[in-house]
Scaffold this motif. Structure first.
Motif, short mmCIF file in Angstrom:
data_model
loop_
_atom_site.label_atom_id
_atom_site.label_comp_id
_atom_site.label_asym_id
_atom_site.label_seq_id
_atom_site.Cartn_x
_atom_site.Cartn_y
_atom_site.Cartn_z
N GLU A 41 0.83 -1.21 0.00
CA GLU A 41 0.00 0.00 0.00
C GLU A 41 0.86 1.25 0.00
OE1 GLU A 41 -2.67 -0.21 3.31
OE2 GLU A 41 -3.79 -1.89 2.48
N ILE A 42 1.93 1.24 0.79
CA ILE A 42 2.84 2.38 0.84
C ILE A 42 3.47 2.61 -0.52
CG2 ILE A 42 5.06 3.18 1.78
CD1 ILE A 42 4.19 1.90 4.46
N LYS A 43 3.91 1.54 -1.17
CA LYS A 43 4.53 1.66 -2.49
C LYS A 43 3.55 2.25 -3.50
CE LYS A 43 7.59 0.68 -5.72
NZ LYS A 43 7.88 1.89 -6.43
N GLU A 44 2.31 1.79 -3.47
CA GLU A 44 1.30 2.32 -4.38
C GLU A 44 1.07 3.81 -4.13
OE1 GLU A 44 -2.19 -0.08 -3.95
OE2 GLU A 44 -1.21 -1.88 -4.73
N LEU A 45 0.99 4.19 -2.86
CA LEU A 45 0.77 5.60 -2.53
C LEU A 45 1.97 6.46 -2.93
CD1 LEU A 45 -1.00 5.25 0.92
CD2 LEU A 45 -2.02 5.99 -1.23
N GLU A 46 3.18 5.93 -2.74
CA GLU A 46 4.37 6.66 -3.16
C GLU A 46 4.38 6.85 -4.67
OE1 GLU A 46 7.49 4.29 -1.49
OE2 GLU A 46 7.55 5.45 0.37
N ASP A 47 3.98 5.82 -5.41
CA ASP A 47 3.91 5.93 -6.87
C ASP A 47 2.89 6.97 -7.29
OD1 ASP A 47 5.84 3.96 -7.03
OD2 ASP A 47 4.43 2.36 -7.58
N LYS A 48 1.74 6.98 -6.64
CA LYS A 48 0.71 7.99 -6.94
C LYS A 48 1.22 9.38 -6.63
CE LYS A 48 -3.48 5.21 -6.32
NZ LYS A 48 -4.69 5.05 -5.52
N CYS A 49 1.92 9.52 -5.52
CA CYS A 49 2.47 10.81 -5.11
C CYS A 49 3.49 11.30 -6.13
CB CYS A 49 3.09 10.70 -3.72
SG CYS A 49 3.70 12.26 -3.06
N THR A 50 4.36 10.41 -6.57
CA THR A 50 5.36 10.76 -7.58
C THR A 50 4.68 11.20 -8.87
OG1 THR A 50 6.92 9.19 -6.62
CG2 THR A 50 7.33 9.89 -8.89
N GLN A 51 3.67 10.47 -9.30
CA GLN A 51 2.96 10.84 -10.52
C GLN A 51 2.27 12.19 -10.37
OE1 GLN A 51 3.06 9.34 -13.55
NE2 GLN A 51 1.99 11.16 -14.20
N GLN A 52 1.70 12.45 -9.20
CA GLN A 52 1.04 13.74 -8.97
C GLN A 52 2.06 14.87 -8.99
OE1 GLN A 52 -2.39 14.17 -8.73
NE2 GLN A 52 -1.74 16.27 -9.07
N GLU A 53 3.25 14.63 -8.44
CA GLU A 53 4.29 15.66 -8.47
C GLU A 53 4.71 15.96 -9.91
OE1 GLU A 53 7.32 14.03 -5.94
OE2 GLU A 53 6.34 14.75 -4.11
N ILE A 54 4.81 14.93 -10.73
CA ILE A 54 5.15 15.13 -12.15
C ILE A 54 4.05 15.94 -12.84
CG2 ILE A 54 5.42 13.93 -14.37
CD1 ILE A 54 6.80 11.65 -12.74
N ASP A 55 2.80 15.59 -12.57
CA ASP A 55 1.68 16.33 -13.15
C ASP A 55 1.69 17.80 -12.70
OD1 ASP A 55 0.91 13.98 -14.36
OD2 ASP A 55 -0.75 13.58 -12.96
N ASN A 56 1.96 18.01 -11.43
CA ASN A 56 2.00 19.38 -10.89
C ASN A 56 3.10 20.20 -11.55
OD1 ASN A 56 -0.08 18.72 -9.20
ND2 ASN A 56 1.16 18.61 -7.35
N LYS A 57 4.28 19.59 -11.74
CA LYS A 57 5.38 20.32 -12.40
C LYS A 57 5.03 20.67 -13.83
CE LYS A 57 9.08 18.57 -9.52
NZ LYS A 57 10.29 17.75 -9.41
N GLU A 58 4.35 19.75 -14.53
CA GLU A 58 3.93 20.02 -15.90
C GLU A 58 2.93 21.18 -15.94
OE1 GLU A 58 3.44 19.64 -20.06
OE2 GLU A 58 5.02 19.05 -18.67
N ILE A 59 2.01 21.19 -15.01
CA ILE A 59 1.03 22.29 -14.96
C ILE A 59 1.73 23.61 -14.64
CG2 ILE A 59 -0.94 23.21 -13.66
CD1 ILE A 59 -1.89 20.27 -13.40
N GLU A 60 2.67 23.58 -13.68
CA GLU A 60 3.41 24.80 -13.35
C GLU A 60 4.20 25.30 -14.55
OE1 GLU A 60 5.82 23.75 -9.98
OE2 GLU A 60 4.12 23.76 -8.61
N ARG A 61 4.81 24.38 -15.31
CA ARG A 61 5.56 24.76 -16.50
C ARG A 61 4.66 25.42 -17.53
NH1 ARG A 61 6.33 23.27 -21.44
NH2 ARG A 61 5.01 21.43 -21.28
N LEU A 62 3.50 24.83 -17.74
CA LEU A 62 2.56 25.39 -18.72
C LEU A 62 2.06 26.76 -18.29
CD1 LEU A 62 0.55 22.19 -19.63
CD2 LEU A 62 2.10 23.45 -21.12
#
Length: 96
Positions: A41-62
């Motif tokens: 469960e922790i690994k899945e949540l960490e993966d989701k968190c990492t993906q959300q951080e990538i999405d957030n950086k893309e939005i900030e860049r745009l």
């Protein structure tokens, strides 16, 4: 204590020790299973968190670029399934 009393107490003590040992082993196995489940469960949540951080950086860049039209179009297509009038959308259903 006489020898007869010791003989009777000894099997009872052994039975208690064996019973406690079995209980302890089953409890430890159960805890290991629970730990493994929580680690997944922790690994899945960490993966989701990492993906959300990538999405957030893309939005900030745009947003920093000031080119919001591309972002709005991508969200409309990807999340809302919008398309232009008379536009053909091809979907790959081969699964590959």
């Amino acid at each position: 204590m006489s020898k007869a009393q010791k003989k009777r107490a000894n099997p009872l003590f052994r039975l208690l020790v064996v019973g406690f040992t079995c209980y302890a082993v089953f409890a430890m196995v159960g805890l290991q299973v629970e730990i493994a489940k929580r680690q997944r469960e922790i690994k899945e949540l960490e993966d989701k968190c990492t993906q959300q951080e990538i999405d957030n950086k893309e939005i900030e860049r745009l947003l920093a670029e000031g080119n919001n039209e591309d972002y709005i179009e991508r969200v409309a297509r990807d999340k809302l399934d919008f398309s232009y009038p008379n536009e053909r959308i091809l979907v790959d259903v081969s699964g590959g």
